[in-house]
Design a protein around this motif. Structure first.
Motif, PDB file in Angstrom:
ATOM      1  N   ASN A  77       0.844  -1.198   0.000  1.00 15.07           N
ATOM      2  CA  ASN A  77       0.000   0.000   0.000  1.00 15.07           C
ATOM      3  C   ASN A  77       0.875   1.242   0.000  1.00 15.07           C
ATOM      4  OD1 ASN A  77       0.875   0.337   2.653  1.00 15.07           O
ATOM      5  ND2 ASN A  77      -1.137   0.134   3.581  1.00 15.07           N
ATOM      6  N   TRP A  78       0.240   2.394   0.102  1.00 13.89           N
ATOM      7  CA  TRP A  78       0.949   3.661   0.041  1.00 13.89           C
ATOM      8  C   TRP A  78       0.703   4.466   1.312  1.00 13.89           C
ATOM      9  CZ3 TRP A  78       3.602   5.649  -4.378  1.00 13.89           C
ATOM     10  CH2 TRP A  78       3.535   4.847  -5.514  1.00 13.89           C
ATOM     11  N   VAL A  79       1.766   5.034   1.869  1.00 12.56           N
ATOM     12  CA  VAL A  79       1.622   6.102   2.857  1.00 12.56           C
ATOM     13  C   VAL A  79       1.597   7.394   2.064  1.00 12.56           C
ATOM     14  CG1 VAL A  79       2.670   7.279   4.812  1.00 12.56           C
ATOM     15  CG2 VAL A  79       2.881   4.797   4.597  1.00 12.56           C
ATOM     16  N   VAL A  80       0.599   8.231   2.318  1.00 13.51           N
ATOM     17  CA  VAL A  80       0.414   9.400   1.472  1.00 13.51           C
ATOM     18  C   VAL A  80       0.382  10.683   2.298  1.00 13.51           C
ATOM     19  CG1 VAL A  80      -0.703   8.200  -0.420  1.00 13.51           C
ATOM     20  CG2 VAL A  80      -2.063   8.918   1.525  1.00 13.51           C
ATOM     21  N   ASP A  81       0.725  11.788   1.662  1.00 14.82           N
ATOM     22  CA  ASP A  81       0.846  13.047   2.397  1.00 14.82           C
ATOM     23  C   ASP A  81      -0.170  14.084   1.927  1.00 14.82           C
ATOM     24  OD1 ASP A  81       1.829  14.114   0.067  1.00 14.82           O
ATOM     25  OD2 ASP A  81       3.882  14.342   0.753  1.00 14.82           O
ATOM     26  N   THR A  82       0.021  15.318   2.373  1.00 17.61           N
ATOM     27  CA  THR A  82      -1.013  16.347   2.224  1.00 17.61           C
ATOM     28  C   THR A  82      -1.298  16.767   0.788  1.00 17.61           C
ATOM     29  OG1 THR A  82       0.641  18.075   2.544  1.00 17.61           O
ATOM     30  CG2 THR A  82      -0.509  17.274   4.501  1.00 17.61           C
ATOM     31  N   ASP A  83      -0.316  16.647  -0.097  1.00 18.77           N
ATOM     32  CA  ASP A  83      -0.527  17.111  -1.475  1.00 18.77           C
ATOM     33  C   ASP A  83       0.014  16.096  -2.480  1.00 18.77           C
ATOM     34  OD1 ASP A  83       2.119  17.456  -0.846  1.00 18.77           O
ATOM     35  OD2 ASP A  83       2.311  19.433  -1.772  1.00 18.77           O
ATOM     36  N   TRP A  84      -0.136  14.835  -2.166  1.00 23.01           N
ATOM     37  CA  TRP A  84       0.554  13.818  -2.965  1.00 23.01           C
ATOM     38  C   TRP A  84       0.092  13.756  -4.412  1.00 23.01           C
ATOM     39  CZ3 TRP A  84      -0.559   8.000  -3.074  1.00 23.01           C
ATOM     40  CH2 TRP A  84      -1.917   7.745  -3.162  1.00 23.01           C
ATOM     41  N   SER A  85      -1.127  14.163  -4.694  1.00 21.20           N
ATOM     42  CA  SER A  85      -1.617  14.080  -6.069  1.00 21.20           C
ATOM     43  C   SER A  85      -1.500  15.394  -6.823  1.00 21.20           C
ATOM     44  CB  SER A  85      -3.081  13.620  -6.069  1.00 21.20           C
ATOM     45  OG  SER A  85      -3.904  14.569  -5.432  1.00 21.20           O
ATOM     46  N   SER A  86      -0.945  16.416  -6.176  1.00 21.24           N
ATOM     47  CA  SER A  86      -0.855  17.727  -6.839  1.00 21.24           C
ATOM     48  C   SER A  86       0.472  18.400  -6.524  1.00 21.24           C
ATOM     49  CB  SER A  86      -2.015  18.625  -6.383  1.00 21.24           C
ATOM     50  OG  SER A  86      -2.006  18.766  -4.976  1.00 21.24           O
ATOM     51  N   LYS A  87       1.559  17.652  -6.639  1.00 22.07           N
ATOM     52  CA  LYS A  87       2.877  18.175  -6.277  1.00 22.07           C
ATOM     53  C   LYS A  87       3.325  19.299  -7.216  1.00 22.07           C
ATOM     54  CE  LYS A  87       3.943  15.284  -2.933  1.00 22.07           C
ATOM     55  NZ  LYS A  87       4.153  15.705  -1.561  1.00 22.07           N
ATOM     56  N   THR A  88       3.886  20.349  -6.609  1.00 23.17           N
ATOM     57  CA  THR A  88       4.562  21.401  -7.358  1.00 23.17           C
ATOM     58  C   THR A  88       5.797  21.801  -6.560  1.00 23.17           C
ATOM     59  OG1 THR A  88       3.411  23.232  -6.270  1.00 23.17           O
ATOM     60  CG2 THR A  88       2.360  22.288  -8.240  1.00 23.17           C
ATOM     61  N   PRO A  89       6.826  22.314  -7.208  1.00 25.56           N
ATOM     62  CA  PRO A  89       8.023  22.752  -6.478  1.00 25.56           C
ATOM     63  C   PRO A  89       7.733  23.764  -5.378  1.00 25.56           C
ATOM     64  CG  PRO A  89       8.493  22.607  -8.808  1.00 25.56           C
ATOM     65  CD  PRO A  89       7.001  22.395  -8.665  1.00 25.56           C
ATOM     66  N   ASN A 136      11.615  17.003 -10.392  1.00 27.27           N
ATOM     67  CA  ASN A 136      11.326  18.284  -9.742  1.00 27.27           C
ATOM     68  C   ASN A 136      10.365  18.166  -8.568  1.00 27.27           C
ATOM     69  OD1 ASN A 136       9.079  17.724 -11.331  1.00 27.27           O
ATOM     70  ND2 ASN A 136       8.652  19.881 -11.732  1.00 27.27           N
ATOM     71  N   VAL A 137       9.844  16.944  -8.300  1.00 27.99           N
ATOM     72  CA  VAL A 137       8.956  16.776  -7.150  1.00 27.99           C
ATOM     73  C   VAL A 137       9.349  15.615  -6.240  1.00 27.99           C
ATOM     74  CG1 VAL A 137       6.955  17.873  -8.218  1.00 27.99           C
ATOM     75  CG2 VAL A 137       7.312  15.405  -8.510  1.00 27.99           C
ATOM     76  N   SER A 138      10.213  14.722  -6.680  1.00 23.56           N
ATOM     77  CA  SER A 138      10.651  13.612  -5.837  1.00 23.56           C
ATOM     78  C   SER A 138      11.748  14.080  -4.890  1.00 23.56           C
ATOM     79  CB  SER A 138      11.190  12.459  -6.696  1.00 23.56           C
ATOM     80  OG  SER A 138      10.184  11.959  -7.550  1.00 23.56           O
ATOM     81  N   THR A 139      11.706  13.588  -3.652  1.00 26.87           N
ATOM     82  CA  THR A 139      12.788  13.909  -2.720  1.00 26.87           C
ATOM     83  C   THR A 139      14.093  13.312  -3.234  1.00 26.87           C
ATOM     84  OG1 THR A 139      11.320  14.012  -0.812  1.00 26.87           O
ATOM     85  CG2 THR A 139      13.625  13.578  -0.363  1.00 26.87           C
ATOM     86  N   GLY A 140      15.168  14.071  -3.126  1.00 29.29           N
ATOM     87  CA  GLY A 140      16.446  13.594  -3.628  1.00 29.29           C
ATOM     88  C   GLY A 140      17.607  14.203  -2.873  1.00 29.29           C
TER      89      GLY A 140
END
Length: 336
Positions: A246-258, A309-313
């Motif tokens: 499954n997925w742990v999801v956060d506050t804006d996971w489907s609408s990520k922007t920088p 531009n949206v994945s943690t790195g």
């Protein structure tokens, strides 16, 4: 490098509901209801991702955390039923046990025989109004202070049913038991093991000197939530267990922007650099890993959505050097 999963975060899904303001418990003995409960930190969750081909050589492959990350210094406990919200703040442990607490509520407000959900805020404060979808934008420094690492319910809130007669529990020495509650740290930790110089050929070596963590979320849900399964559009469960499917999801996971990140890949001026040689705090693993930094959850719905531009790195600085085996031409080029 390994990520230690102190964190299990949250989702964009917002359940319908209303804020609930806490009821002042008062300070008199009239109508006091004493409740005993225990709080323990989830210590077995923090494992490296050594399964599935990870190159982590940590042994053992479980990080229990440092004492300053595990200590529970303060506890707020909240009882929630529909639009009712009752809070006991800064509850201290009883003398009998370091993880057992006795809180005082009011029999004048609580309903005998009613069911209440129990929410724990360890090292952080219960809000003025309760919402299970509460979002915090507290800084990492605020959330990771020594002996005050933020923790909340590790699982779905336990539901307790009050007895039909509350009179026997109106004395501190005869508290009503609310049972045991498990909390988890609200953030992930990254540890780093310094590598030696890399041979680039032609007598040239490359040595990593600095690192910066980019694209980590500003906000997080106070209570973790997960999808029901690997389908990223499936139902969301607050406090559900994190499993490989499954997925742990956060506050804006489907609408990520920088704009949702403080340190952005596209804006190098926002990066915070750490000299790798300055890392000196050992973690609990063998293998020379040092504690580097903490990070809030940054989850993205699906492999195809994992863009740079949206994945943690991690961004590294490195130095190139010409060794003794380098040719004169290479040395001259490097010097220039």
């Amino acid at each position: 490098m390994k990520k230690i999963n102190y964190l299990l975060a949250a989702a964009l899904f917002i359940a319908a509901g209303c804020d609930k303001s806490p009821v002042d418990q008062g300070t008199t003995d009239d109508g006091n209801l004493y409740m005993q409960f225990s709080v323990k930190m989830l210590s077995t969750r923090s494992t490296t991702d050594n399964t599935g081909g990870s190159n982590s050589n940590a042994d053992p492959d479980t990080e229990v955390g440092l004492a300053k990350e595990n200590t529970i210094s303060t506890v707020d406990i909240a009882l929630v039923k529909d639009d009712q919200y009752y809070v006991a703040k800064n509850v201290t442990p009883s003398s009998a046990s370091a993880d057992t607490y006795v809180a005082s509520f009011s029999t004048l407000d609580l309903t005998a025989g009613a069911k209440y959900k129990v929410y724990i805020y360890a090292n952080c404060s219960a809000p003025a109004a309760f919402n299970v979808d509460e979002v915090s934008e507290a800084t990492i420094a605020e959330m990771t202070a020594d002996n005050k690492f933020w923790m909340t319910n590790a699982y779905s809130a336990t539901e307790v049913t009050l007895p039909s007669d509350l009179a026997p529990y109106t004395q501190p020495n005869t508290p009503l038991s609310l049972g045991a509650h498990t909390v988890e740290r609200s953030m992930a930790r990254f540890d780093y093991k310094q590598a030696g110089a890399f041979d680039m050929g032609a007598g040239i070596t490359l040595t990593l000197t600095d690192a910066a963590l980019i694209n980590q979320s500003k906000a997080h849900y106070m209570f973790r939530r997960v999808t029901a399964d690997a389908n990223t559009t499936s139902a969301i469960t607050v406090g559900g267990a994190e499993i490989p499917t499954n997925w742990v999801v956060d506050t804006d996971w489907s609408s990520k922007t920088p704009a949702g990140f403080d340190a952005q890949l596209e804006a190098p001026s926002t990066w915070t650099w750490t000299k790798l040689a300055s890392l000196t705090t050992d973690d609990q693993y063998t293998g020379d890993y040092k504690i580097w930094c903490y990070a809030k959850e940054n989850t993205i719905p699906g492999i195809d959505a994992q863009k740079h531009n949206v994945s943690t790195g991690v961004v590294f600085k490195a130095e190139l050097a010409a060794g003794a085996t380098a040719s004169a031409a290479v040395k001259d080029a490097m010097a220039a």
